[in-house]
Design an enzyme around this catalytic site. Structure first.
Site, short mmCIF file in Angstrom:
data_model
loop_
_atom_site.label_atom_id
_atom_site.label_comp_id
_atom_site.label_asym_id
_atom_site.label_seq_id
_atom_site.Cartn_x
_atom_site.Cartn_y
_atom_site.Cartn_z
N ALA A 234 -2.37 4.16 -7.24
CA ALA A 234 -0.75 4.65 -6.88
C ALA A 234 -1.30 6.02 -6.19
O ALA A 234 -0.79 7.08 -6.59
CB ALA A 234 0.21 4.80 -8.07
N CYS B 43 3.22 -1.13 1.18
CA CYS B 43 2.94 -0.41 0.28
C CYS B 43 3.57 -0.12 -1.14
O CYS B 43 4.79 0.17 -1.13
CB CYS B 43 2.70 1.29 0.48
SG CYS B 43 1.98 2.29 -0.60
#
Lengths: 305, 261
Positions: free
Chosen positions: A72, A132
């Site tokens: 992340a 994403c």
């Protein structure tokens, strides 16, 4: 026996072989230049760029899992101006096409970033990040609704004549409809797939292992998912597919080509073994030679079902 | 930075649970600067795929050596490495310590086997100074004789008092430093982050230079993945930026580091 032709085309962009790197796993090029011959790659796909500098997520940003990893990172980057100043001169030293991954926090950003980059020498194609999982705005927010997805592609299409390659999320209900929508909206190719939304929890602290709580799973565990998505998409569109997800060995890349991909991208494996891209290119060439094929295209989508 | 397949030429117990792994690495060895590290692909690590970062303990034209303690999956798997095996490394990685300031008194401060990473620095420094090494127990204080043979004044501290002063490394450093002209000191520090912060806080408070080897979880080791970032102070309106510990570090001057409280 003559050598097979490894060259493939993505719109107007010619790649000398079908192997690139997955955005976000290779920096902007200089990071791996000591370890990888950048002239050897079919294309260099650089880390995501949005109009302004972006700092990304808090740490910890990655976590190693069985056979793979979660990330992340949150798309930190220097913005268009910083990218042009810091990296374009470096990238122009190489005889390798450059694919710039672009993303936006709001839809208009996708047009703005192309406006800022399009006149630069040395950018050969845009990969549009619509997938994403790690930013609150942008990313998968645009990639999971087919209508919004198409609008972003049309917006970018209206801004540039360079090849555009939307990168799809794995967690859409019907990848075939997204692949077809991308083609209809004017995309030259599609990239399949981004990381798989995932989570890991520390059983002592009871907290998520990532500061962002959730991340994207990459590496060998996601390869079978990516293979199916490439296969499904290939049944529904006629533009090239760049397949990616867990490619660590040449055989993985060949499997993607047989499933329907015209090119492949090596991602997490770059962190593990930077020679992977080189080995994958050689391995594809050896496979084509051994099977008596003259071109990469001879095996694309040849899966027997 | 190069990628190199190396042969294991020594893999032995060193002291207590600490082991030494020596690799014939003729490409990497001569390039090593003190404070740099290796990205080592641990054989037989099974389901875990990423490289592991290891500080370099010794380096010369023939190769490199690392000192490690089996504390996790990576180092436990390392115990299976045999002399003659091939080990895949990337290195040397990171920026390394800067050239020491000849006008200052060099001070080494290490926690645990952090002093192994300071050994090359100590070997290559013309001027010798004082070294504060802290650990849980006498068995955790490595290389005292080796540093003394190089001409360093070694002051160990242990949590249990089994060697040197009882307490933290700062319990020995503080009373000594108070007697010095602080600004004449240049400190080179390697060990756990709380110790680095403790020394860094003192460096800022008393205006002396302290080089800290920051320990962060890493993935790629070459500056591409942005896993290992730390906040580095800047003069910009935001006051800080992310800095890649593997590439821009791991060595930072104490005034650069913005610690997460």
């Amino acid at each position: 026996m003559s050598k097979p032709n490894l060259e493939i085309k993505i719109g107007s962009m010619t790649m000398k072989n079908p192997v690139t790197v997955a955005s976000g796993t290779f920096g902007y090029g200089p990071e791996y230049a000591d370890l990888v011959d950048l002239n050897r790659l079919g294309a260099i796909t650089v880390k995501g760029i949005c109009p302004e500098e972006h700092v990304g997520n808090q740490t910890p940003r990655t976590f190693e899992t069985r056979g793979g990893m979660l990330n992340a990172i949150g798309l930190p980057g220097p913005g268009a101006k910083g990218f042009i100043q810091k990296y374009i001169p470096f990238l122009n030293q190489f005889n390798t096409p450059v694919i710039v991954n672009i993303w936006g926090k709001v839809m208009e950003d996708y047009g703005r970033i192309v406006d800022l980059l399009d006149a630069e020498e040395g950018i050969d194609a845009y990969e549009i990040n619509l997938s994403c999982p790690n930013v609150k705005e942008g990313g998968s927010a645009f990639g999971t609704d087919v209508s919004t997805f198409s609008k972003v592609i049309e917006l970018v299409r209206a801004k540039t004549e360079k090849p555009i390659i939307p990168k799809l999320a794995p967690n859409v209900p019907n990848i075939g409809s997204f692949a077809k929508a991308a083609e209809n909206a004017g995309a030259d190719a599609i990239a399949i797939m981004n990381t798989m939304p995932a989570m890991a929890i520390n059983i002592d602290t009871l907290e998520p292992e990532l500061a962002n709580k959730f991340g994207g799973l990459s590496g060998p565990p996601i390869k079978p998912i990516a293979i199916k998505l490439v296969f499904d998409a290939a049944q529904n569109c006629s533009i090239p597919i760049i397949g990616m997800g867990g490619i660590f060995e040449p055989e993985d890349a060949i499997e993607f080509l047989i499933a329907g991909a015209t090119a492949v991208a090596v991602g997490t494996a770059n962190f593990v073994d930077p020679t992977t891209v080189d080995r994958v290119i050689s391995g594809i060439e050896h496979y084509l030679t051994a099977k008596g094929h003259a071109s990469v295209y001879d095996i694309v989508g040849t899966v027997k079902v | 930075m190069k990628h190199e397949l190396t042969n294991v030429i020594e893999h032995d117990n060193f002291q207590g649970e600490y082991r030494i792994l020596r690799l014939a690495a003729p490409v990497t060895g001569p390039q090593v600067k003190p404070g740099q590290f290796l990205g080592l692909q641990v054989p037989n690590l099974g389901e875990r795929i990423l490289r592991r970062p290891f500080s370099i303990y010794q380096a010369d034209a023939s190769g490199v050596a690392v000192l490690y303690k089996a504390v996790g999956r990576g180092t436990e798997a390392m115990a299976n490495i045999q002399v003659g095996d091939t080990v895949n490394i990337i290195g040397p990685l990171g920026n390394g310590y800067p050239e020491p300031d000849a006008s200052k008194t060099p001070v080494l401060v290490a926690g645990g086997y952090g002093n192994a990473a300071l050994y090359i620095l100590a070997q290559r420094m013309k001027k010798k100074g004082i070294a504060f090494f802290g650990g849980r127990s006498a068995i955790d204080i490595l290389l005292v004789k080796e540093f003394e043979e190089l001409g360093w004044d070694v002051r160990p501290t242990t949590d249990d008092g089994s060697l040197g002063t009882q307490g933290l490394v700062t319990d020995a450093f503080d009373p000594w430093a108070k007697k010095q002209d602080f600004q004449s000191l240049e400190v080179f520090c390697c060990g756990p982050n709380p110790m680095l912060k403790a020394i860094g806080d003192r460096a800022i408070a008393h205006d002396f230079t302290a080089w800290l080897s920051i320990d962060r979880h890493m993935a790629c080791g070459v500056g591409a993945c942005l896993t290992c970032v730390i906040k580095r102070k800047t003069d910009t309106p935001k006051d800080w930026e992310w800095s890649r510990c593997c590439k821009d570090g791991p060595i930072y001057e104490s005034r650069e580091v913005l610690w997460d409280e």
